[in-house]
Structure formats: structure tokens, C-alpha cells
Design a protein around this motif. Structure first.
Motif: not given
Ligand code: AMP
Ligand code: MN
Ligand code: MN
Ligand code: MN
Length: 301
Positions: A55-77
Motif C-alpha cells: 500500500x503506497x498512498x501519496x504522502x500518507x502512511x495512515x492506512x497501513x495499520x488497517x491494511x496490515x490487519x486485513x492482510x492477516x485475515x486474508x493471508x496476504x503479505x
């Protein structure tokens, strides 16, 4: 991939364009100018067969925590990433940071200052549009903006909504590019800062879609040379923003400059892309992939 793009492919590239691709190192969520929330984006990628997503949002890293949590559920790195806006030699260029540390203060603060600049720029864009007879741009764009980032894409969506133009590509052409009423010259971070923040945080600095900057050959070679000298170590070879002939061109540049090669759809949501996630053309065999030594990618083979 559309029909017109297909006819430019070599037979081998055409075959690969129908095969699933497991790695996608460039994507956007509603945190910047994508249309899917971070968790939705991850679910969508997993459903399309992506196994390693940045996840490479423009100039902002605030989505990473939510994305990491979802990635665990979906078995994705999920690779922690960001796309930093930079100014080089008067041109806007984008530096994708991969495997960044979202807690690294200089990166966090640097991005915050870019976002501040975006607010001021948005006011100027709205003023330019108003002079061209389009009022309410700032409020209109804000309605499309997510949390903290306001970008030209949000203005583009507002202009389409109001029927000033038929589609996003036309808005950019008529209103939001250099010389047009809603275009504002803007100073982003320097290339040195952008690369320094990313590498300082322990991340890998990747020059995003080098084919999109409209640089002539001389300037392109200068950019690649300086980027490498500053500590940049990869370029995007396969990109949703590149035409097939550019995939070949940048595969050659990567090898010539001793740079690693990255791949990314530059995903902005369903219907907002040239390439769907999980359908990227295969990286050319002479290139060294940026994920070569990554644990999460090794598991795929
Ligand atoms: P900004 O960072 O605010 O200047 O906005 C740049 C974003 O606008 C890019 O990340 C793309 O998502 C989008 N964009 C730029 N040029 C175009 C174009 N010609 N057509 C569609 N979207 C574009
Ligand atoms: Mn974008
Ligand atoms: Mn970009
Ligand atoms: Mn992007």
C-alpha cells in the motif's frame, strides 16, 4: 489490458498478460486518491490472487495499520509503503518507499509538511478554476478527499460529477496540467529529502513510473544517475502508468544502471486503472527484482 495495448506486445508478453501475477508493489486507498478503503483494497487484491501487496498512498502512511490487519485475515503479505511527491529539476517525480518504518520521525514529519503544502495548493487550484468559471472547487474536491490528503484527482472527480468534462483523463488534459486554469506550480520535497526519509527509515527507495514524467533522454539519464547517487536502488519497470514499449525500455535502463526492478499496478480502485491487480505483465528475465531477497516473496516460489 485493452486491445490497443495488446497489439504492441511481443508474443511472450502477450502470453504472460493473461497469467496471474502475485506481486503488486504500488497501490492507493481512500487515505490518498484511491476509491477503496485500506481493508477493502487488501480484500480485493487477495480475491484477485495477489499474495504480496504494497500500500503506497501519496504522502500518507495512515492506512497501513488497517491494511496490515486485513492482510492477516486474508493471508496476504502487506508491505508498508508510501509514494512521496518530490520536485527534481522543476519536474514533479514520485518516489515509492517500500518496507518503510511508519514510526520513523523524519519520514512522518516530512510527509506531514507535504500534506500542509497540499492544502495551500488546493486553495490555489480552486481559485484558478473559479477564474475559469467553475466555482466551489475546494468544497467539491474535499467531498471526494478521504482523511488528510487533497489531490488533483479529487478535483477531477468533482469536475466530472458536475458535468464540466466527460471523464477524468479529459479533466487533466483541459484543466489540471501545466498551462491549464487549475494547474498550480508547486514545490514538493526535494529528491534528496524524499529518498533520504525512505532509506533513513530502513526502506527501499523506488523511482515510480519513470516513463510518466515526459523527460527527454538526457534528463531521464540525469534523473536516474542522481537518484542512484542519493541512495535510490530500484525503478518501476512494470507499471500501470507505462505503455508496453516502456516496460522494455525501463527493463533495459534498470540493467544498464544496476538498479533493481519493481512492479506495480498503481491501483486507484475498480474502473480507475489501465491494469487490474493480479494481471501485471511478467518482469523481464534480465532484471533483478526488488523483492529478490524478501522473505515474504521467497515463500511464493
Ligand atoms: P497530485 O499528486 O495532487 O498532483 O495528483 C496526482 C494524481 O493524479 C496521480 O497520482 C494520479 O492518480 C492522477 N493523475 C495524474 N495525471 C493523470 C491523468 N492524466 N489522468 C488521470 N489521472 C491522473
Ligand atoms: Mn494517484
Ligand atoms: Mn505516482
Ligand atoms: Mn501512485
Amino acid at each position: 489490458m485493452n486491445y490497443f495495448a495488446m497489439i504492441w506486445l511481443t508474443p511472450q508478453e502477450r502470453k504472460h498478460s493473461f497469467m496471474p501475477s502475485y506481486i503488486d508493489l504500488h497501490s492507493h486507498s481512500t487515505v490518498s486518491d484511491g476509491t477503496l478503503a485500506p481493508a477493502q483494497l487488501v480484500a480485493h487484491a487477495a480475491a484477485l490472487g495477489v499474495r504480496v501487496l504494497a500500500l503506497t498512498d501519496h504522502d500518507d502512511m495512515s492506512g497501513l495499520a488497517e491494511a496490515q490487519e486485513a492482510a492477516q485475515q486474508h493471508g496476504l503479505a502487506l508491505v508498508n509503503g508510501v509514494e512521496v511527491s518530490a520536485t527534481w529539476n522543476g519536474a514533479t517525480v514520485h518516489v515509492v518507499g517500500l518496507k518503510v518504518n511508519p514510526g520513523y520521525a523524519p519520514l512522518v514529519e516530512g510527509l506531514a509538511s507535504i500534506r500542509q503544502g497540499r492544502y495551500r495548493r488546493a486553495e490555489s487550484i480552486a481559485a484558478g478554476l473559479e477564474q475559469a468559471g467553475i466555482p466551489g472547487g475546494l468544497e467539491g474536491a474535499r467531498r471526494y478527499a478521504g482523511r488528510d490528503i487533497i489531490s488533483r484527482t479529487h478535483f477531477a472527480r468533482f469536475l466530472v460529477e458536475r458535468g464540466y468534462v466527460k471523464d477524468i483523463a479529459t479533466v487533466f488534459k483541459k484543466y489540471l496540467t501545466r498551462g491549464k486554469p487549475g494547474y498550480v506550480e508547486h514545490r514538493w520535497a526535494s529528491l534528496e529529502e524524499a529518498v533520504g526519509w525512505v532509506t533513513g527509515s530502513g526502506g527501499v527507495a523506488v523511482l515510480a513510473h519513470p516513463g510518466r514524467y515526459g523527460l527527454g533522454r538526457v534528463n531521464l539519464l540525469r534523473l536516474l544517475t542522481e537518484f542512484r547517487e542519493l541512495g535510490g536502488c530500484a525503478i518501476e519497470v512494470i507499471s500501470g502508468s507505462h505503455a508496453p514499449w516502456q516496460h522494455r525500455q525501463f527493463a533495459q535502463f534498470a540493467q544498464q544502471f544496476g538498479l533493481l526492478a519493481s512492479v506495480g499496478s498503481d491501483y486507484h480502485g475498480p474502473g480507475h486503472n489501465t491494469i487490474e491487480m493480479g494481471r501485471l505483465p511478467e518482469l523481464h528475465s534480465g532484471c533483478v527484482p526488488v523483492w529478490q531477497e524478501w522473505e515474504e516473496a521467497v515463500k511464493l516460489h
